[in-house]
Design a protein around this motif. Structure first.
Motif, PDB file in Angstrom:
ATOM      1  N   UNK A  38     -49.249  49.661  61.148  1.00  0.00           N
ATOM      2  CA  UNK A  38     -51.058  50.007  59.645  1.00  0.00           C
ATOM      3  C   UNK A  38     -52.239  48.471  59.978  1.00  0.00           C
ATOM      4  N   UNK A  39     -52.701  48.611  60.002  1.00  0.00           N
ATOM      5  CA  UNK A  39     -53.984  47.530  59.290  1.00  0.00           C
ATOM      6  C   UNK A  39     -54.652  47.631  58.402  1.00  0.00           C
ATOM      7  N   UNK A  40     -54.629  46.567  57.526  1.00  0.00           N
ATOM      8  CA  UNK A  40     -55.529  47.058  55.993  1.00  0.00           C
ATOM      9  C   UNK A  40     -56.306  46.195  56.010  1.00  0.00           C
ATOM     10  N   UNK A  41     -57.519  46.589  56.473  1.00  0.00           N
ATOM     11  CA  UNK A  41     -59.240  46.319  56.300  1.00  0.00           C
ATOM     12  C   UNK A  41     -59.744  45.589  55.195  1.00  0.00           C
ATOM     13  N   UNK A  42     -60.181  45.090  55.132  1.00  0.00           N
ATOM     14  CA  UNK A  42     -60.933  44.324  53.529  1.00  0.00           C
ATOM     15  C   UNK A  42     -62.044  43.978  53.794  1.00  0.00           C
ATOM     16  N   UNK A  43     -63.398  43.953  52.979  1.00  0.00           N
ATOM     17  CA  UNK A  43     -64.609  43.801  53.259  1.00  0.00           C
ATOM     18  C   UNK A  43     -65.047  42.510  53.599  1.00  0.00           C
ATOM     19  N   UNK A  45     -63.488  40.671  55.042  1.00  0.00           N
ATOM     20  CA  UNK A  45     -63.393  40.472  56.769  1.00  0.00           C
ATOM     21  C   UNK A  45     -61.915  40.032  56.126  1.00  0.00           C
ATOM     22  N   UNK A  46     -60.865  39.872  55.616  1.00  0.00           N
ATOM     23  CA  UNK A  46     -59.298  39.213  55.405  1.00  0.00           C
ATOM     24  C   UNK A  46     -58.526  41.275  56.473  1.00  0.00           C
ATOM     25  N   UNK A  47     -57.670  41.265  57.253  1.00  0.00           N
ATOM     26  CA  UNK A  47     -56.693  41.874  57.240  1.00  0.00           C
ATOM     27  C   UNK A  47     -55.088  41.581  57.510  1.00  0.00           C
ATOM     28  N   UNK A  48     -54.345  42.906  57.229  1.00  0.00           N
ATOM     29  CA  UNK A  48     -53.172  42.388  57.443  1.00  0.00           C
ATOM     30  C   UNK A  48     -52.313  44.118  57.981  1.00  0.00           C
ATOM     31  N   UNK A  49     -51.618  43.267  58.889  1.00  0.00           N
ATOM     32  CA  UNK A  49     -50.940  44.412  59.880  1.00  0.00           C
ATOM     33  C   UNK A  49     -49.579  44.038  59.228  1.00  0.00           C
ATOM     34  N   UNK A  50     -49.148  45.560  59.134  1.00  0.00           N
ATOM     35  CA  UNK A  50     -47.436  46.297  59.011  1.00  0.00           C
ATOM     36  C   UNK A  50     -47.039  46.767  59.346  1.00  0.00           C
ATOM     37  N   UNK A  51     -45.644  46.830  59.856  1.00  0.00           N
ATOM     38  CA  UNK A  51     -44.602  47.811  60.088  1.00  0.00           C
ATOM     39  C   UNK A  51     -43.918  48.607  59.661  1.00  0.00           C
ATOM     40  N   UNK A  52     -42.852  49.008  59.936  1.00  0.00           N
ATOM     41  CA  UNK A  52     -42.901  50.038  59.214  1.00  0.00           C
ATOM     42  C   UNK A  52     -41.262  49.214  58.436  1.00  0.00           C
ATOM     43  N   UNK A  53     -41.230  49.344  56.963  1.00  0.00           N
ATOM     44  CA  UNK A  53     -40.770  48.895  56.134  1.00  0.00           C
ATOM     45  C   UNK A  53     -41.435  47.711  55.240  1.00  0.00           C
ATOM     46  N   UNK A  54     -42.441  47.556  56.195  1.00  0.00           N
ATOM     47  CA  UNK A  54     -43.477  46.132  55.455  1.00  0.00           C
ATOM     48  C   UNK A  54     -44.604  46.796  54.018  1.00  0.00           C
ATOM     49  N   UNK A  55     -44.618  45.392  53.207  1.00  0.00           N
ATOM     50  CA  UNK A  55     -44.636  46.188  52.314  1.00  0.00           C
ATOM     51  C   UNK A  55     -46.460  44.970  51.820  1.00  0.00           C
ATOM     52  N   UNK A  56     -46.960  45.470  51.580  1.00  0.00           N
ATOM     53  CA  UNK A  56     -47.869  44.819  51.028  1.00  0.00           C
ATOM     54  C   UNK A  56     -48.890  44.774  49.590  1.00  0.00           C
ATOM     55  N   UNK A  65     -59.452  49.962  53.419  1.00  0.00           N
ATOM     56  CA  UNK A  65     -59.140  51.225  54.398  1.00  0.00           C
ATOM     57  C   UNK A  65     -58.274  50.653  54.917  1.00  0.00           C
ATOM     58  N   UNK A  66     -57.925  51.889  55.217  1.00  0.00           N
ATOM     59  CA  UNK A  66     -56.275  51.811  55.721  1.00  0.00           C
ATOM     60  C   UNK A  66     -56.354  52.952  57.600  1.00  0.00           C
ATOM     61  N   UNK A  67     -55.928  51.784  58.873  1.00  0.00           N
ATOM     62  CA  UNK A  67     -55.976  52.333  60.284  1.00  0.00           C
ATOM     63  C   UNK A  67     -54.878  52.425  60.157  1.00  0.00           C
ATOM     64  N   UNK A  69     -52.039  51.515  64.041  1.00  0.00           N
ATOM     65  CA  UNK A  69     -52.227  51.544  65.219  1.00  0.00           C
ATOM     66  C   UNK A  69     -51.416  51.356  66.349  1.00  0.00           C
ATOM     67  N   UNK A  70     -50.513  52.669  65.576  1.00  0.00           N
ATOM     68  CA  UNK A  70     -49.395  53.309  66.445  1.00  0.00           C
ATOM     69  C   UNK A  70     -50.067  55.021  66.912  1.00  0.00           C
ATOM     70  N   UNK A  71     -49.249  55.470  68.099  1.00  0.00           N
ATOM     71  CA  UNK A  71     -50.072  56.528  69.049  1.00  0.00           C
ATOM     72  C   UNK A  71     -49.844  57.499  67.954  1.00  0.00           C
ATOM     73  N   UNK A  72     -49.119  57.751  67.140  1.00  0.00           N
ATOM     74  CA  UNK A  72     -49.231  59.069  65.492  1.00  0.00           C
ATOM     75  C   UNK A  72     -49.385  58.080  64.591  1.00  0.00           C
ATOM     76  N   UNK A  73     -49.989  59.501  63.788  1.00  0.00           N
ATOM     77  CA  UNK A  73     -50.228  58.749  62.452  1.00  0.00           C
ATOM     78  C   UNK A  73     -50.211  58.418  61.995  1.00  0.00           C
ATOM     79  N   UNK A  74     -49.513  57.218  61.213  1.00  0.00           N
ATOM     80  CA  UNK A  74     -48.512  56.371  60.610  1.00  0.00           C
ATOM     81  C   UNK A  74     -48.658  56.989  58.750  1.00  0.00           C
ATOM     82  N   UNK A  75     -47.144  56.107  58.219  1.00  0.00           N
ATOM     83  CA  UNK A  75     -47.043  57.200  56.841  1.00  0.00           C
ATOM     84  C   UNK A  75     -46.837  55.993  55.718  1.00  0.00           C
ATOM     85  N   UNK A  76     -47.752  56.043  55.057  1.00  0.00           N
ATOM     86  CA  UNK A  76     -46.993  55.119  53.736  1.00  0.00           C
ATOM     87  C   UNK A  76     -47.071  55.345  52.264  1.00  0.00           C
TER      88      UNK A  76
END
Length: 81
Positions: A38-43, A45-56, A65-67, A69-76
């Motif tokens: 997942x990438x979290x984009x902030x208004x 301009x900052x971003x955070x990218x997280x993989x499985x079991x990573x947190x913010x 907003x959350x987008x 980055x995986x082929x399949x939809x991500x789950x959080x």
């Protein structure tokens, strides 16, 4: 009289332009990726990218907003205060 709102979400969006606006709400937000990436984009301009079991943890008053980055939809899991 609860102070936190937990939820599980499926992230289908692929780009910030998939949204009409950034989401913002009072309080703070904790998010952990259950599957995918997942990438979290902030208004601001900052971003955070997280993989499985990573947190913010962030100020949810800043538009975001959350987008997926995986082929399949991500789950959080997200907890908002």
């Amino acid at each position: 009289d609860k102070k936190m709102q937990p939820l599980v979400a499926i992230i289908n969006a692929r780009e910030a332009r998939d949204f009409f606006f950034f989401f913002r709400h009072p309080g703070q937000e904790f998010v952990m990726v259950l599957s995918g990436r997942v990438r979290i984009l902030f208004e601001n301009g900052e971003t955070i990218e997280l993989g499985k079991h990573e947190a913010a943890y962030f100020d949810s008053g800043v538009g975001h907003v959350y987008v997926s980055l995986s082929k399949q939809p991500a789950q959080v899991v997200s907890v908002c205060s």
